[in-house]
Design an enzyme around this catalytic site. Structure first.
Site, PDB file in Angstrom:
ATOM      1  CG  ASP A   1      -2.091   0.927   1.100  1.00 48.19           C
ATOM      2  OD1 ASP A   1      -2.383   1.389  -0.032  1.00 48.19           O
ATOM      3  OD2 ASP A   1      -2.735   1.222   2.128  1.00 48.19           O
TER       4      ASP A   1
ATOM      5  CG  ASN B 243      -7.932  -2.204  -5.174  1.00 46.48           C
ATOM      6  OD1 ASN B 243      -7.071  -3.043  -4.919  1.00 46.48           O
ATOM      7  ND2 ASN B 243      -8.150  -1.169  -4.361  1.00 46.48           N
TER       8      ASN B 243
HETATM    9  C1  IPE Z   1      -5.371  -2.714  -0.104  1.00 51.51           C
HETATM   10  O1  IPE Z   1      -5.059  -1.396  -0.329  1.00 51.51           O
HETATM   11  C2  IPE Z   1      -5.446  -3.451  -1.411  1.00 51.51           C
HETATM   12  C3  IPE Z   1      -4.185  -3.721  -2.063  1.00 51.51           C
HETATM   13  C4  IPE Z   1      -3.014  -3.441  -1.572  1.00 51.51           C
HETATM   14  C5  IPE Z   1      -4.272  -4.362  -3.337  1.00 51.51           C
HETATM   15  P1  IPE Z   1      -6.170  -0.277  -0.552  1.00 51.51           P
HETATM   16  O2  IPE Z   1      -5.445   0.998  -0.710  1.00 51.51           O
HETATM   17  O3  IPE Z   1      -7.092  -0.686  -1.630  1.00 51.51           O
HETATM   18  O4  IPE Z   1      -6.964  -0.337   0.817  1.00 51.51           O
HETATM   19  P2  IPE Z   1      -7.743   0.805   1.606  1.00 51.51           P
HETATM   20  O5  IPE Z   1      -8.695   1.440   0.633  1.00 51.51           O
HETATM   21  O6  IPE Z   1      -6.713   1.770   2.092  1.00 51.51           O
HETATM   22  O7  IPE Z   1      -8.418   0.092   2.724  1.00 51.51           O
HETATM   23  C1  IPE Z   2      -1.496   0.246  -3.361  1.00 51.47           C
HETATM   24  O1  IPE Z   2      -1.307   1.616  -3.434  1.00 51.47           O
HETATM   25  C2  IPE Z   2      -1.673  -0.381  -4.714  1.00 51.47           C
HETATM   26  C3  IPE Z   2      -3.010  -0.915  -4.963  1.00 51.47           C
HETATM   27  C4  IPE Z   2      -4.023  -0.906  -4.158  1.00 51.47           C
HETATM   28  C5  IPE Z   2      -3.200  -1.523  -6.267  1.00 51.47           C
HETATM   29  P1  IPE Z   2      -2.521   2.639  -3.441  1.00 51.47           P
HETATM   30  O2  IPE Z   2      -2.892   2.897  -4.862  1.00 51.47           O
HETATM   31  O3  IPE Z   2      -3.626   2.140  -2.589  1.00 51.47           O
HETATM   32  O4  IPE Z   2      -1.842   3.911  -2.810  1.00 51.47           O
HETATM   33  P2  IPE Z   2      -2.457   4.902  -1.729  1.00 51.47           P
HETATM   34  O5  IPE Z   2      -2.980   4.081  -0.608  1.00 51.47           O
HETATM   35  O6  IPE Z   2      -3.526   5.670  -2.420  1.00 51.47           O
HETATM   36  O7  IPE Z   2      -1.298   5.759  -1.314  1.00 51.47           O
HETATM   37 MG    MG Z   3      -4.092   2.389  -0.626  1.00 51.22          MG
END
Ligand code: IPE
Ligand code: IPE
Ligand code: MG
Length: 263
Positions: free
Chosen positions: A36, A84
């Site tokens: 993340d 997602n």
């Molecule tokens: C969790 O991260 C999902 C993945 C790393 C694929 P998200 O960024 O989607 O989760 P939330 O929205 O912060 O809970």
């Molecule tokens: C994690 O990074 C990757 C996926 C969930 C695919 P994010 O895209 O959630 O990055 P933040 O949480 O917005 O920084």
């Molecule tokens: Mg995230």
């Protein structure tokens, strides 16, 4: 064991100090990572979110390489959740493109490291191009005997439990048994992770203190390690740090005695 890192860990480096601190008899059998913070990494640089995902690919490479060199039984990476899909179409498309590219470019190296590749999640919902690449990587590495690399795609922990319960109940029904006979082992055997060792360590990057629907069943007694490091900055040092931290915990599994992990 240190020899597996001899070509990459400089003498006196932080890597080497952490490697020396690791108890090789008590490695976590299965490490899972919630990758993340890609968006925030990009925002800090005034770049589009996709640039963060692109930078995150290097962190994936590093985690896979480190896991294989350490000799972990399994490494599971959360790449795309069932939630997602709520993101803008171009971001979802970019993530899928990067996944295809990663598999195309890394397959030789994955195979060379004796890694077995698989996905967990409802991949039938993914585009055919991605599914073809997944099938190619899974087939090519199916007989490898090293670390099992599972990439969670269109993965949701609740969906997995529902799928597993349905499959277990179907089997009971076929055998003419009562649904009251359903037990934990039967559900375990139907999970996407049925071929993986027990989850010992769950890592989340970017400091968020939540599970986001990942491996809900499997985390029952996993140790949780959260680092402020954003995923694109996560490298071998951070993974080694997580493992050293894990090895300092006392796991009791509800009992009173300290349980030392068998390898
Ligand atoms: C969790 O991260 C999902 C993945 C790393 C694929 P998200 O960024 O989607 O989760 P939330 O929205 O912060 O809970
Ligand atoms: C994690 O990074 C990757 C996926 C969930 C695919 P994010 O895209 O959630 O990055 P933040 O949480 O917005 O920084
Ligand atoms: Mg995230």
């Amino acid at each position: 064991m240190l020899k597996d890192f001899a070509d990459v860990a400089e003498t006196g480096s932080r890597d080497q100090k952490l490697l020396a601190a690791i108890d090789w008899e008590r490695l976590p059998r299965h490490v899972a990572i919630i990758m993340d913070g890609n968006g925030r990494w990009a925002a800090q640089r005034a770049q589009p979110r996709i640039a963060g995902h692109r930078a995150g690919v290097e962190a994936v490479r590093s985690a896979v390489d480190t896991g294989a060199r350490l000799g972990l039984g399994a490494l599971t990476l959360y790449a795309f959740s069932t939630e997602n899909w709520k993101r803008p179409r171009y971001e979802v498309d970019a993530l899928m493109r990067m996944l295809r590219k990663y598999l195309r470019l890394e397959l030789d190296e994955i195979d060379r490291q004796n890694i077995r590749f698989q996905t967990i999640g409802r991949i039938e919902k993914l585009a055919t191009g991605v599914r073809d690449e997944i099938a190619r990587a899974s087939e090519r590495t199916a007989s490898n005997s090293g670390m099992i690399l599972s990439v969670a795609l269109n993965y949701g922990g609740r969906a997995e439990i529902v799928d597993a319960c349905r499959a277990a109940l179907r089997k009971l029904q076929a055998e003419g048994k009562s649904i009251d006979e359903l037990n934990e082992q039967q559900i375990d055997r139907e999970l996407y992770t049925r071929n993986l060792p027990e989850l010992d360590l769950l890592v989340r990057t970017s400091g968020e203190l939540r599970i986001s629907n990942f491996l809900l069943w499997q985390i029952a007694y996993a140790e949780i390690y959260v680092t402020e490091t954003l995923w694109p900055d996560f490298r071998r040092v951070q993974l080694l740090q997580a493992i050293v931290d894990y090895q300092q915990r006392s796991r009791r599994f509800g009992g009173l005695k300290l349980v030392v992990n068998a390898k």
